[in-house]
Design a protein around this motif. Sequence first.
Motif, mmCIF file in Angstrom:
data_model
loop_
_atom_site.group_PDB
_atom_site.id
_atom_site.type_symbol
_atom_site.label_atom_id
_atom_site.label_comp_id
_atom_site.label_asym_id
_atom_site.label_seq_id
_atom_site.Cartn_x
_atom_site.Cartn_y
_atom_site.Cartn_z
ATOM 1 N N LEU A 212 7.471 -10.046 -0.850
ATOM 2 C CA LEU A 212 6.255 -9.629 -1.562
ATOM 3 C C LEU A 212 6.531 -9.646 -3.068
ATOM 4 O O LEU A 212 6.559 -8.596 -3.728
ATOM 5 C CB LEU A 212 5.849 -8.216 -1.119
ATOM 6 C CG LEU A 212 5.661 -7.988 0.384
ATOM 7 C CD1 LEU A 212 5.261 -6.536 0.656
ATOM 8 C CD2 LEU A 212 4.613 -8.942 0.966
ATOM 9 N N GLU A 215 3.866 -7.949 -5.713
ATOM 10 C CA GLU A 215 3.850 -6.493 -5.730
ATOM 11 C C GLU A 215 5.067 -5.947 -6.488
ATOM 12 O O GLU A 215 4.961 -4.968 -7.241
ATOM 13 C CB GLU A 215 3.839 -5.948 -4.297
ATOM 14 C CG GLU A 215 2.525 -6.147 -3.541
ATOM 15 C CD GLU A 215 2.279 -7.568 -3.031
ATOM 16 O OE1 GLU A 215 3.142 -8.443 -3.258
ATOM 17 O OE2 GLU A 215 1.226 -7.805 -2.417
ATOM 18 N N THR A 254 11.768 -6.108 7.055
ATOM 19 C CA THR A 254 11.370 -7.296 6.308
ATOM 20 C C THR A 254 11.247 -8.493 7.242
ATOM 21 O O THR A 254 10.342 -9.327 7.090
ATOM 22 C CB THR A 254 12.389 -7.568 5.180
ATOM 23 O OG1 THR A 254 12.463 -6.384 4.367
ATOM 24 C CG2 THR A 254 11.969 -8.737 4.317
ATOM 25 N N LEU A 288 1.454 -3.455 5.896
ATOM 26 C CA LEU A 288 1.079 -4.647 5.111
ATOM 27 C C LEU A 288 -0.435 -4.711 4.931
ATOM 28 O O LEU A 288 -0.930 -5.020 3.839
ATOM 29 C CB LEU A 288 1.586 -5.916 5.800
ATOM 30 C CG LEU A 288 3.100 -6.092 5.827
ATOM 31 C CD1 LEU A 288 3.480 -7.279 6.707
ATOM 32 C CD2 LEU A 288 3.662 -6.280 4.417
ATOM 33 N N VAL A 293 -1.910 -7.068 1.919
ATOM 34 C CA VAL A 293 -1.149 -8.325 2.028
ATOM 35 C C VAL A 293 -1.631 -9.068 3.263
ATOM 36 O O VAL A 293 -1.629 -8.528 4.360
ATOM 37 C CB VAL A 293 0.363 -8.043 2.144
ATOM 38 C CG1 VAL A 293 1.121 -9.360 2.269
ATOM 39 C CG2 VAL A 293 0.853 -7.247 0.955
#
Lengths: 295, 295
Positions: A212, A215, A254, A288, A293
């Motif tokens: 990401l 962000e 992740t 998320l 996202v």
Amino acid sequence: MFTGLSAFPLTPTDETGIDERAFRKLVERLAAAGVDSIGALGSTGGYAYLTREQRSRAARIAVDAAGGIPVMIGIGALRTSDVLALAEDAQNAGASAVLLAPVSYQQLTDDEVFGLYEDVTAQLSVPLCVYDNPGTTHFHFSDELHGRIAALPNVGAVKIPGIPADRAATRIAALRSQLPDGVALGVSGDQLAAGGLNAGADLWFSVIGGLLPEECLAITRAAAQGDAARAVELSERMEPLWELFGRCGSLRVTSAAAEHLGLVGTPNLPRPLRGLPAEARREVAAALDALGVRA
Amino acid sequence: MFTGLSAFPLTPTDETGIDERAFRKLVERLAAAGVDSIGALGSTGGYAYLTREQRSRAARIAVDAAGGIPVMIGIGALRTSDVLALAEDAQNAGASAVLLAPVSYQQLTDDEVFGLYEDVTAQLSVPLCVYDNPGTTHFHFSDELHGRIAALPNVGAVKIPGIPADRAATRIAALRSQLPDGVALGVSGDQLAAGGLNAGADLWFSVIGGLLPEECLAITRAAAQGDAARAVELSERMEPLWELFGRCGSLRVTSAAAEHLGLVGTPNLPRPLRGLPAEARREVAAALDALGVRA
């Protein structure tokens, strides 16, 4: 190169090998987002689980896909002779820097760790980042040892674990007083990074930044502009992810997030590592979604 | 084979490779002393620092030099796929058993460790010994997990860390209640081994037994004959070594002891590991002299 956001991509790997296409795409996304540097084959990149040949290929892919953004390559291994070979491979692949943790099986002494960095830095033509990660190496650096190692030739940066915000300024000042001028000090521990940057760390070595980047760049830029409150606010928005990191480990979270975003297949971690169970995956997806996202 | 004294020899190694001649001689000494089994390529044998090819050669040398005494071979590695390959090599070399620790870089979950043993035991044709060594793996087995793993096919033994004498009987009984009948329970931690054997452990997996087999066999035989006081007395005579183990690590002390006895060259540990400093070497020599052990 040791400034701003250093983003650490996954190296999607299963029992048949690395998914090189997915790996290239992960690195290209980071380059497109404009991260300051890319840390390929870090802990998030599973360096410890890959063969020398796999690491050499991945290093070349990363440098190529980064399109000019500097790439740091992890060269850690249990044996000094293997680290030296990996350092050569990384430099031949075009690495702008190398990252070295004192990987251990037998608990290492301070003198052994110093000797490792002495042996390796003597052979380098690019800067080395000292990787202080007791969670995986179980080695604890003293500030005095950090100072001795940072005075070796070719040491460019020190990567330290996360520090709670209320102690970050003191901790960073204490360690920086041991480091030669010109050696950068960067923080890890994504959930604590805003506090570290606000307290004067030179850069953020980021796990979730490898997935990401926008962000994480927003947090990094806010801190760099002196808007500490904004950096903290942006980090707090990511709290559901930080909570999952603490409970399930940043790598597995992740990995599941990358799956949810359609960027990697399943499985993408090498055994004996396993992906998250279904319930935790749903929590990752919800975190998320809450961040906005989208795949 | 999981009875009495299992002696773990060093694998003398420097930056040029394994000293195969010295390794063979170490194993032959153990066979001549009449140890019950030999644990080659254990932690003391530096398995984690050697290549697959080196481990395969060392396994063959050990089996050959053991002259019929059963040999257990360490097959630990970070990746399950590597463990499976090492298990095949060990069996092809003639191993009577294999030894597997949950080696980690990323902290492993209980389910990941169970999955590792499940994947590996399914492929074996010799017994496996579960190697519980939190000092090197940083993984902590619960008794419940030990029980689940020990119920897998081909598990023959569990090797646990040392237990203080005043808790050994309780600890061994508690863990044994979780293990299927026929799975042996052995203790490590040389300085605590007499207490473990007196409390009913089936065998002693011994570091110093790989160098001083007669002394360790005397302790083992005394305990087996029910002469607990004699076992303790013989162990107490080795106290100077136990103190050095605690302060400097059993591997480095045993390495220095083997050098003092003229059985290995210098250096004999792979970098980044280093031998003991001169002052500690003198203490090791004095401890051996006090025991009456001569080169």
